[in-house]
Scaffold this motif. Structure first.
Motif, PDB file in Angstrom:
ATOM      1  N   GLY A   9       0.404  -1.090   0.165  1.00 38.91           N
ATOM      2  CA  GLY A   9      -0.255   0.224  -0.007  1.00 38.91           C
ATOM      3  C   GLY A   9       0.517   1.109   0.063  1.00 38.91           C
ATOM      4  N   CYS A  10       2.156   0.824  -0.431  1.00 36.00           N
ATOM      5  CA  CYS A  10       2.892   2.178  -0.833  1.00 36.00           C
ATOM      6  C   CYS A  10       2.222   3.245  -2.012  1.00 36.00           C
ATOM      7  N   ALA A  11       2.835   4.196  -2.094  1.00 34.55           N
ATOM      8  CA  ALA A  11       2.803   4.804  -3.107  1.00 34.55           C
ATOM      9  C   ALA A  11       2.781   4.356  -4.642  1.00 34.55           C
ATOM     10  N   GLN A  21      -5.281  -1.100 -13.963  1.00 29.49           N
ATOM     11  CA  GLN A  21      -6.873  -1.117 -14.182  1.00 29.49           C
ATOM     12  C   GLN A  21      -6.921   0.696 -15.429  1.00 29.49           C
ATOM     13  N   GLU A  22      -5.808   1.349 -15.802  1.00 24.25           N
ATOM     14  CA  GLU A  22      -6.337   1.966 -16.843  1.00 24.25           C
ATOM     15  C   GLU A  22      -6.356   1.118 -17.676  1.00 24.25           C
ATOM     16  N   VAL A  23      -5.512   0.802 -18.117  1.00 22.49           N
ATOM     17  CA  VAL A  23      -5.208  -0.316 -19.431  1.00 22.49           C
ATOM     18  C   VAL A  23      -5.677  -1.537 -19.606  1.00 22.49           C
ATOM     19  N   VAL A  24      -6.378  -2.130 -18.645  1.00 24.87           N
ATOM     20  CA  VAL A  24      -7.557  -3.353 -18.673  1.00 24.87           C
ATOM     21  C   VAL A  24      -8.445  -2.449 -19.437  1.00 24.87           C
ATOM     22  N   ARG A  25      -9.049  -1.121 -18.698  1.00 27.70           N
ATOM     23  CA  ARG A  25      -9.684  -0.108 -19.667  1.00 27.70           C
ATOM     24  C   ARG A  25      -9.459   0.198 -20.889  1.00 27.70           C
ATOM     25  N   GLU A  26      -9.214   0.895 -21.209  1.00 27.02           N
ATOM     26  CA  GLU A  26      -8.126   1.561 -22.819  1.00 27.02           C
ATOM     27  C   GLU A  26      -8.510   0.148 -23.444  1.00 27.02           C
ATOM     28  N   ASN A  27      -8.344  -1.086 -23.407  1.00 29.43           N
ATOM     29  CA  ASN A  27      -8.297  -1.645 -24.513  1.00 29.43           C
ATOM     30  C   ASN A  27      -9.062  -3.358 -24.054  1.00 29.43           C
ATOM     31  N   ASN A  28     -10.420  -2.530 -23.394  1.00 33.08           N
ATOM     32  CA  ASN A  28     -11.317  -3.585 -23.471  1.00 33.08           C
ATOM     33  C   ASN A  28     -10.981  -5.318 -22.510  1.00 33.08           C
ATOM     34  N   VAL A  29     -10.338  -4.923 -22.556  1.00 33.97           N
ATOM     35  CA  VAL A  29      -9.522  -6.641 -21.922  1.00 33.97           C
ATOM     36  C   VAL A  29     -10.747  -7.416 -20.670  1.00 33.97           C
ATOM     37  N   ASP A  30     -10.941  -8.458 -21.290  1.00 39.58           N
ATOM     38  CA  ASP A  30     -11.483  -9.153 -19.805  1.00 39.58           C
ATOM     39  C   ASP A  30     -10.985  -9.145 -18.361  1.00 39.58           C
ATOM     40  N   ALA A  31     -10.887  -8.824 -17.901  1.00 39.35           N
ATOM     41  CA  ALA A  31      -9.779  -9.932 -16.608  1.00 39.35           C
ATOM     42  C   ALA A  31     -10.610  -8.833 -15.343  1.00 39.35           C
ATOM     43  N   SER A  32     -10.180  -9.563 -14.545  1.00 42.50           N
ATOM     44  CA  SER A  32     -10.125  -9.083 -12.917  1.00 42.50           C
ATOM     45  C   SER A  32      -9.090  -8.181 -12.301  1.00 42.50           C
ATOM     46  N   VAL A  33      -8.546  -6.872 -11.511  1.00 42.95           N
ATOM     47  CA  VAL A  33      -7.623  -7.054 -11.314  1.00 42.95           C
ATOM     48  C   VAL A  33      -8.079  -6.631  -9.734  1.00 42.95           C
ATOM     49  N   GLU A  34      -6.790  -7.139  -8.912  1.00 41.34           N
ATOM     50  CA  GLU A  34      -6.570  -7.356  -7.188  1.00 41.34           C
ATOM     51  C   GLU A  34      -5.753  -7.178  -7.118  1.00 41.34           C
ATOM     52  N   LYS A  35      -6.090  -6.226  -5.424  1.00 39.61           N
ATOM     53  CA  LYS A  35      -4.588  -5.567  -5.141  1.00 39.61           C
ATOM     54  C   LYS A  35      -4.583  -7.058  -3.543  1.00 39.61           C
ATOM     55  N   VAL A  36      -3.265  -7.145  -3.991  1.00 39.99           N
ATOM     56  CA  VAL A  36      -2.926  -7.776  -2.439  1.00 39.99           C
ATOM     57  C   VAL A  36      -1.720  -7.554  -1.563  1.00 39.99           C
ATOM     58  N   THR A  37      -2.254  -7.188  -0.104  1.00 43.38           N
ATOM     59  CA  THR A  37      -1.834  -6.780   0.653  1.00 43.38           C
ATOM     60  C   THR A  37      -1.064  -7.542   1.990  1.00 43.38           C
ATOM     61  N   ASP A  38      -1.464  -8.735   1.736  1.00 43.71           N
ATOM     62  CA  ASP A  38      -1.054  -9.161   3.124  1.00 43.71           C
ATOM     63  C   ASP A  38      -0.545  -9.938   2.389  1.00 43.71           C
ATOM     64  N   MET A  39       1.173  -9.859   3.736  1.00 42.79           N
ATOM     65  CA  MET A  39       2.710 -10.156   3.558  1.00 42.79           C
ATOM     66  C   MET A  39       2.697 -11.760   3.325  1.00 42.79           C
ATOM     67  N   MET A  40       1.978 -12.188   3.837  1.00 40.75           N
ATOM     68  CA  MET A  40       2.443 -13.689   3.910  1.00 40.75           C
ATOM     69  C   MET A  40       1.519 -13.687   2.808  1.00 40.75           C
TER      70      MET A  40
END
Lengths: 77, 355
Positions: A9-11, A21-40
């Motif tokens: 979660g740093c800058a 997210q932007e690239v996925v939207r711009e290219n109409n790619v069917d993809a889920s974007v998930e942010k993983v913050t858990d260290m393990m």
């Protein structure tokens, strides 16, 4: 397609997620974007720099904010 | 090292011309930089006492002149240092550093790890994945700590600021003692055999290390890398630099001479431990704390006390401990803080004694 952005979660991590997210939207790619913050979970991918980008289980980059055309090349193949 | 000039290829000629152009532009930029840098003292005086209606010798005048001189000076030095270190960093990656350090013997490993901590690009928020990556790849615990201590403490921002505000001697002292603390603390932690104090999940199922193919960089890429570093780092720290210098300017103009001598002076034995105790929980980066430190020195604080304060602010911080708690058991965290604090105390006393 399943994209994961690893980062506590740093800058840089937030910026990477935004770019992906932007690239996925711009290219109409069917993809889920998930942010993983858990260290393990981050560690379980074997990367040791964050932010890292994982596309369908494959580590695409680690330790830096990727450029937009790099991201594009990973998700539009 | 690879560059276009090394192998002649179809694009070799074009690359040569690009390189030439880059060199000429670089030289022009350097000359321009130098000219502006040289004119800063005069410019800041003129701005303060001619453009602004301030009296020479007044408190406010002294503060404003200090601020108008130090801000551009520090920014210009930072750009130069960050750019240079950025280019050096383009030769290193955490992966290469890890491969180099795994299986190194202790003392030599500690020394190498501390040195590599300065030049390996790594963001402080990835301290945990990096720690795991190092330890599971067979880098000894103490050697890993030498890296983790040196990386935040001895950095280009601190060195650039110290050089700009306090001169090369203080910058060199900081570099030397910072490395010493990283090597010493890592070595002690290694000797204490605290491997069982790492959280069990870290070593339980180590993930296979991912090897990304390494990018071939040309010199042009490296220059771009350095410039990206400048944009990224200056973009992040400029506000702290300005705030730090503003506080420093306030101290410079309004706090009476010698007032710090009683609190942070070399006469009182408790000034070093007090500085460290105040410094550890504080969280600031080098950019914010060094301009304040400069002003404190000007008011009679002793170099050793100030150095100790600065190091404990930068090297040890509460948020970092919270992050590291995920991989380290409390006892190892306590040992880590204790050993580094002792190293800093030693450096503080040493400099109060010899200077």
């Amino acid at each position: 397609m399943e994209i994961k952005v690893l980062g506590p979660g740093c800058a840089k991590c937030t910026k990477t997620e935004k770019l992906v997210q932007e690239v996925v939207r711009e290219n109409n790619v069917d993809a889920s974007v998930e942010k993983v913050t858990d260290m393990m979970q981050i560690a379980s991918y074997g990367v040791f720099g964050t932010p890292s980008v994982i596309v369908d289980g494959e580590v695409k980059c680690s330790g830096k904010v990727p450029k937009k055309d790099e991201i594009k090349s990973w998700i539009t193949q | 090292m690879s560059s276009h000039t090394a192998q002649p290829d179809p694009v070799g000629k074009k690359a040569h011309m690009m390189m030439g152009l880059t060199l000429i532009l670089g030289a022009a930029a350097t000359v321009l930089w130098w000219l502006i840098y040289q004119s800063l003292p005069g410019l800041s005086r003129w701005l303060t006492y001619h453009l602004l209606p301030l009296k020479n010798g007044s408190h406010l005048g002294a503060s404003v002149e200090f601020f108008l001189y130090d801000t551009p000076k520090v920014m210009m030095l930072l750009v130069l240092v960050v750019f240079g270190v950025g280019i050096i960093r383009s030769f290193f990656t955490p992966e290469k550093t890890r491969a180099f350090l795994s299986g190194k013997s202790e003392l030599a490993g500690n020394v190498m790890a501390a040195l590599l901590g300065i030049v390996t690009p790594f963001c402080s928020c990835s301290a945990v994945p990096l720690f795991i990556g190092f330890v599971t790849a067979g880098v000894p615990l103490g050697v890993t700590f030498s890296f983790l201590i040196a990386a935040p403490m001895v950095n280009e921002i601190a060195l650039g600021l110290l050089y700009g505000l306090l001169g090369w001697k203080v910058a060199a002292i900081y570099l030397g003692t910072g490395l010493f603390i990283a090597i010493f603390s890592g070595w002690v932690i290694g000797r204490l055999k605290l491997e069982h104090q790492i959280e069990d999940w870290v070593t339980a199922n180590p993930a296979a290390a991912v090897s990304l193919e390494e990018e071939q960089m040309t010199w042009n890429d490296r220059l771009v890398y350095g410039w990206e570093a400048v944009k990224e780092i200056i973009g992040r720290v400029w506000i702290y630099v300005i705030l730090g210098i503003a506080v420093g300017a306030g101290i410079h103009g309004f706090v009476p001479e010698g007032v710090m001598a009683s609190i942070m002076g070399k006469g009182s034995w408790w000034s070093v431990p007090l500085s460290v105790t105040i410094g550890i929980p504080m969280y600031s980066n080098a950019a914010g704390v060094i301009p304040v430190v400069e002003a404190l020195l000007g008011k009679g604080a002793a170099l050793g006390s100030v150095l100790a304060f600065m190091m404990s602010v930068i090297a040890l911080s509460l948020p970092e401990m919270v992050i590291l708690r995920k991989v380290l058991k409390p006892r190892l965290i306590a040992v880590f803080i204790g050993v580094v604090a002792c190293g800093i105390l030693f450096v503080g006393y040493l400099f109060n004694m010899i200077l």
